[in-house]
Design an enzyme around this catalytic site. Structure first.
Site, PDB file in Angstrom:
ATOM      1  N   ASP A 498       0.853  -1.184   0.000  1.00 43.87           N
ATOM      2  CA  ASP A 498       0.000   0.000   0.000  1.00 43.87           C
ATOM      3  C   ASP A 498       0.889   1.234   0.000  1.00 43.87           C
ATOM      4  OD1 ASP A 498      -2.359  -1.355   0.064  1.00 43.87           O
ATOM      5  OD2 ASP A 498      -2.622  -1.265   2.225  1.00 43.87           O
ATOM      6  N   ASP A 807      -4.684  -2.957   4.933  1.00 45.70           N
ATOM      7  CA  ASP A 807      -5.212  -2.453   6.205  1.00 45.70           C
ATOM      8  C   ASP A 807      -6.731  -2.491   6.290  1.00 45.70           C
ATOM      9  OD1 ASP A 807      -5.818  -0.431   4.445  1.00 45.70           O
ATOM     10  OD2 ASP A 807      -4.390   1.008   5.272  1.00 45.70           O
ATOM     11  N   ASP A 811      -9.336  -5.706   2.032  1.00 47.99           N
ATOM     12  CA  ASP A 811      -8.022  -6.269   1.681  1.00 47.99           C
ATOM     13  C   ASP A 811      -7.901  -7.726   2.126  1.00 47.99           C
ATOM     14  OD1 ASP A 811      -6.881  -4.029   0.464  1.00 47.99           O
ATOM     15  OD2 ASP A 811      -6.306  -3.156   2.378  1.00 47.99           O
TER      16      ASP A 811
END
Length: 1046
Positions: A498, A807, A811
């Site tokens: 990310d 997070d 996901d």
């Protein structure tokens, strides 16, 4: 001896997965994925060749256990899943679930028969509990039975909060009454089963089949020795073997017990979830254990419900109750269905709850108290090492059997002689006692060869390495949830990371702002805005948020809660002059459309109290909001049409900010005619907020700087052969700017086709095109969780070992699918953490790189131990076999070989498996999952060392009397001195070999040795114990005789 353990088999249910589009648990999809990857694994005929145990099939896990040669099943399979425990756990879950379901069914049946009766008349009035208006039993009964009738009699949530002396808006005031609440209603903890005691580990170490045989042989030898030679002289042989076996058991149990304590600490860390709570009007993060009855808990997507409670208010709140009910059905919560169960997950929406039950007074608490935490799981390396141990064990058994046959044949044919030259066995002359004693000595020698040859500690060296690494990894901000992930991380070939919070600091501030076509400079200068614009912006910022603004503890300023983006926007609003509480009191929220990563926007419908108008406010990704706008409001408060010219202006403004690595967020609103707004609560819940014909209010650019050191960390990964890919929801320009800043993209990135791609573009490619493009991707912008999942699946299909950071709740599928799922400890939701293998506690990419180092260190340390152990095995086996065949005697007796086994199996593993990671590990390519454990360099080292040791020791064995000048000594004494030198030489060879094994590929094996105090301590202890054995225990056991003693 056993060749498997039927009770230790993998779990019977696939882990659930979250559907990225709907945030709904999809067990079938997870199961299909697991089976798909398992099928790939089963293509390999070798039962010990399991590339990834994370999603391996039950059959493949059973197969390797059945194929393994095992001397001590309880110890070897300690850290693998126990099917019996899994079954017991599931039965216990079912029992508690059924108990709850029966009570609810009975209650519903009862209520159905009393439809004509006014609700609440049958409920017993609450019994006061100290200072509180309701007792523990009434609360627990209402929550457990989901008794809406009782709740209504108590006056609903408002009435219940008064009984509990709390406020539904500001929560409990002050910490002084927390102990009082714990005394009245219990604490949010449950009794956990104690870990295994040291005595249990002693018992398990005792289960080794060869040690049991040796103890029996020792007992027989002891009895015969005392009978034939008397107590003073006859107990030496049997007593010495018994002492050596007990020493091996004690040291093994101590090592295993220390490991178990490490795993217990790990489980404590995993259970200690941090949750947000409202106390005294402030939002604070506290441990889940510190929640009390009466607390007000805000809930958002991905949170775990930390206790039983009642919904105060919620917007589109959907709860996944599968962990308690066993059904993967999402339950929507509202005032008609307000009961929330501890342990469940928030699948969608947001809300706040009033805690009514904690700890053992909840179904979740009962469940957790009745089942023990099972840390068992196999790791790929552990499985492969079982294969190595099985192969070596078969060779060792063959050698031991050969030695046994040769020695017994020589003994009974009269070819075996004592040290003084006399024949050991003469048919018809040698007594039965002496014959049995001689045979027992031969059998114990053969059994001891099995003890040394079967490296029982080799597979356990993996868990030993990981256990020793746990604490140090915690210091490096990594909490390992699944042991296999740490080792798999050493083989990672790509990391899909990310952007926000991982590569960047997650410290966001608004640095640019456009209102209409005017750029506000500085962005917090509210004087440049018209009152109408200010009013609408304040309304949109204050009401369309999951965050909050409240006075700081010292009262001097303000504190802001929420996600980093929310906090940046709220801070900007406050600087513009927004009065948060005042603005929120001027309108009533009718309906909320929470933000999620698929639609990339959040909306709210408000009824303004002054003129009863209904305003719809939207905020989200700038280009997404802009596409829905037909007008904009300029800085003077006038409405202007968004024609082609204006659209180009706004798009350019967004791209310019994005190119500066700013996250672009837009605000828009529209009015809604009152007659088009649903009136009933149910209709409002189902209402889809209009998303078209919006009026653009502002576009802001939010700066989130790159983390210090992230560029170096990315370069370190690239040098180590690990490709770093950025997968982000931000637009391509922002993603590209950050990627160049972090070093993921070079300045000539534009020249590489498909290195930067949008999630939608990747999604629309065919499978074949996707495979061609995936390897080249460095940055994926505007990606949804389903795009991330698709990328992970494609890369794995192409043979990559994929690590993924995540997070959010959505996901979870990608984290579950990846070889290594890395959840963020600060911003990560509980759903993401539960789907992950490792939690990065500081959300920092540099910590991800440290995990790669640790993973490689695990593999490297195991290889060191393999080289060391194989060298000892080869040397010991060759020396004893050659000596047995040639002279009918073994130079290394039972006690000596047990001591060598202790050095090799337990102390050697401790010394070599605890070597800290070095920088050199990151200057070599990733280790392939099916690369041979013993490399060519290791074979070279192993053979040279083994040949050297065997040569030296055989020279002493056959020519020792000449070398040591013992020709004139008595034969018995000369043999004892010679064997003592052989034994001491062999042990010292192993001590020096430990140094050689430290650096298999380097010439300077002493580099950095002083930094590893554990290694120095173990080597030093081994040497001192050897010296003490030689000087003190010699005279006691008469095993060793000092050189030159007459």
């Amino acid at each position: 001896m056993t060749t498997g353990n039927d009770s230790h088999t993998p779990p019977t249910a696939a882990e659930p997965q979250l559907d990225p589009e709907a945030s709904v648990i999809d067990v079938d999809a997870a199961s299909a994925n697991a089976k798909g990857w398992a099928a790939d694994e089963e293509e390999y005929s070798d039962p010990f060749d399991i590339g990834n145990t994370k999603n391996a099939s039950h059959e493949s896990l059973k197969r390797w256990r059945e194929a393994a040669l095992v001397l001590n099943a309880s110890r070897r399979f300690r850290y693998t899943l126990d099917l019996k425990k899994e079954d017991e756990k599931e039965q216990r879950r079912s029992m508690i679930r059924a108990h709850a379901q029966v009570i609810r069914a009975a209650l519903l049946f009862k209520l159905a028969g009393q439809q004509a009766i006014v609700l609440g008349t049958a409920v017993t009035p609450p019994t006061p509990n100290g200072d509180y208006g309701i007792g523990l039993e009434e609360l627990a009964s209402m929550s457990r039975d989901h008794n809406i009738s009782a709740l209504q009699q108590y006056g609903g949530v408002k009435g219940l909060s008064k009984m509990l002396k709390t406020n539904t808006e500001t929560g409990i005031v002050g910490d002084d009454e927390l102990p009082q609440r714990r005394n009245a209603f219990g604490s949010n903890t449950y009794p956990t089963k104690k870990g295994r005691s040291f005595l249990r580990f002693l018992w398990e170490a005792w289960q080794d089949l060869t040690l049991i045989i040796l103890i029996i042989a020792a007992a027989a030898s002891l009895a015969l020795g005392i009978k034939t030679e008397g107590l003073d002289d006859g107990w030496y042989d049997g007593g010495s073997i018994t002492f050596a076996v007990l020493l091996v058991i004690f040291v093994t149990a101590t090592s295993d017990y220390r490991q178990s304590l490490q795993f217990q600490n790990l489980n404590e860390e995993k259970r200690n979830v941090q949750v947000e709570v409202i106390r005294g009007g402030r939002r604070d993060k506290i441990s889940i254990y510190n929640i009390v009855v009466g607390d007000v808990i805000p809930l958002k997507i991905g949170d775990q419900v930390p206790a039983d409670g009642i919904l105060i208010n919620g917007h589109s709140l959907a709860i996944d109750e599968s962990s308690m009910t066993g059904e993967s059905k999402i339950v929507h919560k509202d005032q008609k269905s307000p009961f929330l169960m501890s342990g469940c997950k928030v699948a969608d929406g947001a809300g706040t709850m009033l805690v009514t039950g904690v700890g053992i007074n909840t179904e979740w608490g009962l469940l957790m108290a009745s089942i023990s935490e099972d840390t068992g799981e196999e790791t790929p390396l552990q499985v492969r090492l079982n294969g190595v141990a099985t192969f070596i064990g078969i060779v060792g058994l063959t050698v031991a059997l050969s030695v046994l046959i040769v020695l017994l044949t020589r003994f009974f044919t009269g070819n075996s002689k004592n040290a003084d030259g006399s024949v050991q066995f003469v048919r018809g002359k040698t007594s039965i006692g002496q014959t049995v004693d001689g045979a027992i000595k031969i059998i114990t020698a053969a059994v001891t060869i099995v003890v040394v040859a079967v490296p029982e500690g080799l597979p356990l060296a993996v868990t030993l390495t990981l256990a020793c690494s746990m604490k140090k990894m915690m210091a490096d901000k990594a909490l390992v949830r699944r042991l296999s992930a740490c080792e798999t991380m050493g083989s990672a070939t790509t990391i899909c990371s990310d952007k926000t919070g991982t590569l960047t600091l997650n410290q966001m501030t608004v640095v640019e702002a456009y209102v209409g076509r005017k750029q506000i400079d500085p962005p917090e200068d509210g004087s440049q805005l018209n009152t109408a614009v200010s009013s609408l912006l304040d309304e949109g910022i204050a009401q369309n948020t999951a965050g909050s603004v409240f006075p700081s503890k010292d009262g001097a300023g303000i504190d802001v809660s929420g996600s980093p983006t929310e906090k940046a926007i709220l801070h900007w609003g406050v600087k513009l002059g927004m009065k948060f509480d005042a603005v929120r009191s001027e309108s009533i929220i009718l309906h909320v459309s929470p933000f999620n990563s698929t639609k990339k926007r959040a909306g709210v419908a408000l009824r303004v109290q002054t003129d009863s108008q209904v305003h719809l406010h939207w905020k989200g990704a700038a280009e997404v909001i802009l596409a829905s706008c037909s007008q904009y409001m300029d800085a003077n408060g006038s409405l202007q049409s968004i024609d082609e010219d204006n659209k180009v202006f706004f798009k350019d403004a967004i791209e310019t900010m994005a190119a500066k690595s700013l996250r672009c967020v837009a605000f828009a609103y529209r009015t809604c005619e009152t007659d088009k707004v649903p009136t009933g609560e149910e209709q409002l819940e189902q209402w889809t907020l209009p998303e078209d014909d919006l009026v653009l209010l502002a576009i802001v650019g939010i700066k989130d700087p790159c983390r210090p050191g992230v560029k170096d960390a990315v370069k370190l990964c690239m040098d180590a052969g690990v490709k770093v890919r950025m997968v982000t929801g931000d637009n391509l320009q922002t993603a590209k700017a950050i990627a160049m800043e972090c070093g993921i993209l070079s300045s000539n990135a534009d020249n590489v086709e498909h290195s930067i791609i949008e999630g939608k573009t990747f999604r629309e490619l065919s499978d074949k095109e996707r495979e061609q493009v995936a390897k080249r991707i460095s940055v994926m912008g505007r990606s949804s969780p389903s795009d991330k999942l698709l990328l992970v699946q494609t890369l794995r299909k192409l043979g990559d070992v994929v690590a993924v950071t995540g997070d959010g709740t959505n996901d979870a599928p990608a984290l579950h699918e990846a070889d290594i799922g890395l959840a963020m400890g600060i911003q990560g939701t509980e759903v993401a953490k539960e789907s992950s293998d490792i939690i990065i506690l500081d959300d920092n990419f540099s910590s991800v790189v440290k995990v790669v180092r640790w993973g490689r260190s695990v593999y490297a340390n195991i290889q060191k131990f393999i080289q060391f152990q194989l060298t000892v095995n080869v040397a010991a086996l060759v020396i004893n076999v050659v000596a047995a065949v040639s002279s009918g005697d073994v130079p290394l007796n039972t006690v000596q070989l047990l001591w060598v086994n202790l050095i090799m199996d337990t102390l050697g593993a401790l010394a070599l498996a605890t070597e800290p990671p070095t920088d050199q590990l990151m200057h070599r390519p990733p280790v392939g999952r099916r690369e041979p454990l013993v490399t060519n360099i290791m074979w070279r080292n192993l053979l040279i060392q083994a040949i050297y040791q065997v040569t030296v020791l055989l020279i002493f064995n056959f020519s020792g009397k000449i070398v040591l000048n013992l020709k004139n000594e008595l034969p018995e004494h000369a043999n004892m001195v010679k064997n003592t030198v052989i034994f001491n030489g062999f042990v010292l060879c192993q001590i020096f070999n430990e140094f050689n094994a430290r650096k298999p590929e380097e010439m300077n094996v002493f580099e950095g040795v002083t930094k590893n105090h554990f290694f120095i301590g173990i080597v030093g202890t081994t040497f001192i114990l050897q010296v003490r054995c030689h000087t003190f225990i010699i005279s006691w056991f008469r095993i060793f005789v000092p050189v030159g003693h007459h």
